[in-house]
Write an enzyme that holds these catalytic residues in place. Structure first.
Site, PDB file in Angstrom:
ATOM      1  N   CYS A 236      -4.538  -7.806 -22.805  1.00  0.00           N
ATOM      2  CA  CYS A 236      -5.545  -7.754 -21.729  1.00  0.00           C
ATOM      3  C   CYS A 236      -5.229  -8.339 -20.406  1.00  0.00           C
ATOM      4  O   CYS A 236      -5.967  -8.152 -19.454  1.00  0.00           O
ATOM      5  CB  CYS A 236      -6.952  -8.749 -22.213  1.00  0.00           C
ATOM      6  SG  CYS A 236      -7.502  -7.763 -23.877  1.00  0.00           S
ATOM      7  N   HIS A 315       4.035 -17.119 -19.911  1.00  0.00           N
ATOM      8  CA  HIS A 315       4.284 -16.380 -21.222  1.00  0.00           C
ATOM      9  C   HIS A 315       4.709 -17.434 -22.191  1.00  0.00           C
ATOM     10  O   HIS A 315       5.430 -18.254 -22.199  1.00  0.00           O
ATOM     11  CB  HIS A 315       5.619 -15.374 -21.159  1.00  0.00           C
ATOM     12  CG  HIS A 315       5.288 -14.152 -21.858  1.00  0.00           C
ATOM     13  ND1 HIS A 315       5.374 -14.392 -23.396  1.00  0.00           N
ATOM     14  CD2 HIS A 315       5.397 -12.892 -21.962  1.00  0.00           C
ATOM     15  CE1 HIS A 315       5.350 -13.478 -24.224  1.00  0.00           C
ATOM     16  NE2 HIS A 315       5.385 -12.531 -23.239  1.00  0.00           N
ATOM     17  N   HIS A 399     -14.788 -16.829  -5.101  1.00  0.00           N
ATOM     18  CA  HIS A 399     -14.831 -15.780  -6.094  1.00  0.00           C
ATOM     19  C   HIS A 399     -14.101 -15.990  -7.373  1.00  0.00           C
ATOM     20  O   HIS A 399     -12.800 -16.174  -7.557  1.00  0.00           O
ATOM     21  CB  HIS A 399     -15.118 -14.406  -5.547  1.00  0.00           C
ATOM     22  CG  HIS A 399     -15.906 -14.287  -4.495  1.00  0.00           C
ATOM     23  ND1 HIS A 399     -17.339 -14.372  -4.637  1.00  0.00           N
ATOM     24  CD2 HIS A 399     -15.758 -14.079  -3.175  1.00  0.00           C
ATOM     25  CE1 HIS A 399     -17.721 -14.239  -3.400  1.00  0.00           C
ATOM     26  NE2 HIS A 399     -16.969 -14.141  -2.519  1.00  0.00           N
ATOM     27  N   HIS A 403     -11.171 -12.741 -16.816  1.00  0.00           N
ATOM     28  CA  HIS A 403     -11.528 -11.630 -18.075  1.00  0.00           C
ATOM     29  C   HIS A 403     -12.476 -11.626 -19.073  1.00  0.00           C
ATOM     30  O   HIS A 403     -12.630 -12.860 -19.648  1.00  0.00           O
ATOM     31  CB  HIS A 403      -9.978 -11.753 -18.673  1.00  0.00           C
ATOM     32  CG  HIS A 403     -10.023 -10.992 -19.840  1.00  0.00           C
ATOM     33  ND1 HIS A 403     -10.103  -9.407 -20.008  1.00  0.00           N
ATOM     34  CD2 HIS A 403      -9.657 -11.177 -21.320  1.00  0.00           C
ATOM     35  CE1 HIS A 403     -10.218  -8.827 -20.973  1.00  0.00           C
ATOM     36  NE2 HIS A 403      -9.629  -9.996 -22.100  1.00  0.00           N
ATOM     37  N   HIS A 432     -21.673  -7.858 -20.468  1.00  0.00           N
ATOM     38  CA  HIS A 432     -22.799  -7.346 -20.932  1.00  0.00           C
ATOM     39  C   HIS A 432     -23.131  -6.035 -20.843  1.00  0.00           C
ATOM     40  O   HIS A 432     -23.387  -5.177 -21.562  1.00  0.00           O
ATOM     41  CB  HIS A 432     -24.094  -8.114 -20.249  1.00  0.00           C
ATOM     42  CG  HIS A 432     -25.359  -7.780 -20.743  1.00  0.00           C
ATOM     43  ND1 HIS A 432     -26.069  -6.388 -19.912  1.00  0.00           N
ATOM     44  CD2 HIS A 432     -26.388  -7.897 -21.559  1.00  0.00           C
ATOM     45  CE1 HIS A 432     -27.296  -6.428 -20.354  1.00  0.00           C
ATOM     46  NE2 HIS A 432     -27.433  -7.341 -21.468  1.00  0.00           N
ATOM     47  N   ASN A 436     -15.774  -5.607 -23.314  1.00  0.00           N
ATOM     48  CA  ASN A 436     -14.793  -6.038 -23.134  1.00  0.00           C
ATOM     49  C   ASN A 436     -13.517  -4.639 -22.939  1.00  0.00           C
ATOM     50  O   ASN A 436     -13.234  -4.236 -23.933  1.00  0.00           O
ATOM     51  CB  ASN A 436     -13.828  -6.771 -24.352  1.00  0.00           C
ATOM     52  CG  ASN A 436     -12.491  -7.175 -24.021  1.00  0.00           C
ATOM     53  OD1 ASN A 436     -11.880  -6.911 -23.205  1.00  0.00           O
ATOM     54  ND2 ASN A 436     -11.898  -8.207 -24.824  1.00  0.00           N
TER      55      ASN A 436
END
Length: 511
Positions: A236, A315, A399, A403, A432, A436
């Site tokens: 993701c 990572h 802002h 994710h 919502h 995802n």
């Protein structure tokens, strides 16, 4: 504590009691004042020096200035050498400085209404797919507390009874999402696809031959010398990795456009077994994708929305626990799915800690860095038992695009970074409305903030995502103008209904 009690005993009448400054003075403004003072400290210190220099210049005798000019005339070689050195240094700087990377526009795909998957339909469909009662009940509970709404989308193949997870349907899903986002992007920007010099596509679980990037090149007849990359298996957070790769390529290739396409494919990656750790992705992941147009052309700055300021990629793949916490495998019956470890949140926290430790010095004001360093010295050097200071990232960013991996991810970052509800509103509402959508979720979130009309010139945006491997990646953008929602904004037909109170928030309030 004792002194506070004593004051209370002596001041029996509320009218005679001294005001509680912790209550009456908003410490937020004290901190903002400190932040302003430290940030502009150098300027404040230079002002007296500038005043002294100006005063001396005013009092300088004109004869002294004339003598200096005559001296320079008789030292022509020195003047020419100094000028040449200055020109050379300026040329080297202009040629070697990093090229600015601008985000001209982006587009998020919105599937057709017939692909919506309300909870009741989702559960009814699951019942005919061979799940046992325990697995069905588990999915119902996950959906109930997931933060997803009733209007998320699943692909055509999953609406069929029985499901049809064929290669042809997976390709059809990929084409529908990628081409849908790209069509809108090219329409809104007016860019000719043949002007694209760099193409980066990321999709974690679907990597056909020819590749997804080749499908795009074939569809839009992109030029033969395009720099094309197809990233797979990166989870993701691959959207930020793709932006980082495009940024590096734009430093090398002058005056060109780069397109980044981020998506995930669900058709061939639905899990049909009963292992609970592998059922969670079924409940959370939904159809979605985004296309982003980047440019290093100076002429595009006037029409671009944002400038890319930083990318920081962390990572944790060298750690075995981190490497296996999101793992595609087969269960005992041979059914393939993605297993999520119970240690996922702890591992995500470790990756986040490393990422923000690297990002902090790049973005935090000097006031926050000094506070963090002072606390660290007191704790490590003087061995004082004090809590570590958590930098206030609200002073660095206006802002946040966190994710939308799930309710728990958003909750943890809201708590650990000490954010306000409005800072995570875009993430909660994206979860919502769209579920995802993997690497593209951060773009739906940015589109939400744009649709709300909240982005002003100079505002800073932090996109942060987590992915398998395990990775935590950040991208920082600066707004170049007051940004209005585009014609193709994915929220244009429903933004007036948001924010909403989600089912999981109601359940959390009752417990």
């Amino acid at each position: 504590m004792a002194s506070g009690g004593a004051v209370g005993e002596r001041s029996s009448s509320p009218h005679r009691r001294l005001p509680d400054f912790l209550q009456s003075v908003n410490l937020k403004y004290v901190k903002l004042g400190y932040h302003y003072l430290i940030t502009h400290l150098l300027t404040l210190l230079l002002l007296p020096l500038i005043a002294v220099v100006l005063l001396e210049a005013i009092q300088t005798d004109p004869d002294d200035v004339r003598q200096l000019w005559l001296h320079l005339q008789y030292n022509l070689v020195s003047v020419v050498s100094l000028s040449a050195l200055l020109v050379f240094a300026t040329t080297v700087y202009l040629l070697t400085r990093p090229r600015s990377v601008y985000l001209v526009d982006f587009s998020c795909y919105v599937p057709p209404p017939e692909l919506k998957a309300p909870f009741r339909e989702f559960m009814a469909h699951s019942k005919v797919c061979g799940f046992d009662d325990s697995a069905l009940e588990f999915q119902r509970k996950i959906l109930e507390r997931s933060g997803l709404g009733e209007e998320t989308y699943v692909p055509v193949a999953m609406h069929s009874i029985p499901p049809q997870p064929s290669m042809a349907n997976a390709r059809a899903e990929a084409e529908q999402v990628m081409f849908g986002a790209l069509d809108n992007l090219f329409t809104s920007t007016g860019v000719n696809p043949k002007d694209i010099g760099i193409l980066v596509v990321n999709c974690s679980l679907f990597n056909p031959t020819p590749s997804l990037s080749a499908m795009i090149i074939n569809k839009y007849k992109l030029r033969g010398n395009i720099k094309s990359y197809n990233l797979g298996g990166m989870g993701c957070s691959a959207g930020v990795i793709s932006v980082d790769l495009a940024r590096e390529l734009l430093q090398v290739h002058r005056a060109t456009y780069a397109v980044v396409v981020s998506t995930e494919n669900i058709t061939q990656n639905w899990y049909f077994g009963n292992r609970k750790a592998m059922l969670i992705p079924n409940c959370l992941f939904r159809v979605g994708g985004a296309a982003v147009l980047l440019s290093n052309r100076a002429s595009d700055k006037r029409r671009a929305k944002y400038e890319l300021v930083h990318t920081v990629c962390t990572h944790r793949g060298a750690d075995d626990r981190a490497f296996r916490c999101v793992f595609q495998e087969q269960d005992d019956t041979g059914k393939t799915g993605v297993s999520l470890s119970k240690d996922l949140m702890a591992i995500a926290g470790e990756a986040l800690k490393i990422n923000i430790t690297t990002l902090g010095p790049l973005v935090l004001p000097i006031s926050e860095q000094l506070l963090f360093f002072a606390t660290l010295v007191l704790k490590k050097v003087f061995k004082l038992k004090i809590k570590p200071y958590i930098p206030d990232f609200k002073l660095a960013f206006e802002h946040f695009c966190i994710h939308a991996g799930g309710r728990a991810v958003i909750d943890e970052l809201e708590s650990n970074l000490q954010l306000e509800p409005i800072h995570v509103e875009a993430s909660r509402m994206t979860l919502h409305r769209f579920g995802n959508t993997s690497s593209s979720s951060i773009w739906y979130e940015l589109a939400y903030i744009e649709a709300k009309g909240r982005i002003r010139k100079g505002h800073r945006i932090w996109q942060i995502a987590f992915g398998s491997g395990f990775k935590c990646n950040s991208a920082v953008w600066k707004s170049l103008r007051n940004v209005k929602a585009s014609v193709h904004n994915p929220w244009k037909d429903c933004i007036d209904r948001y924010p909403v109170v989600t089912v999981d928030q109601v359940l959390a309030g009752t417990n």
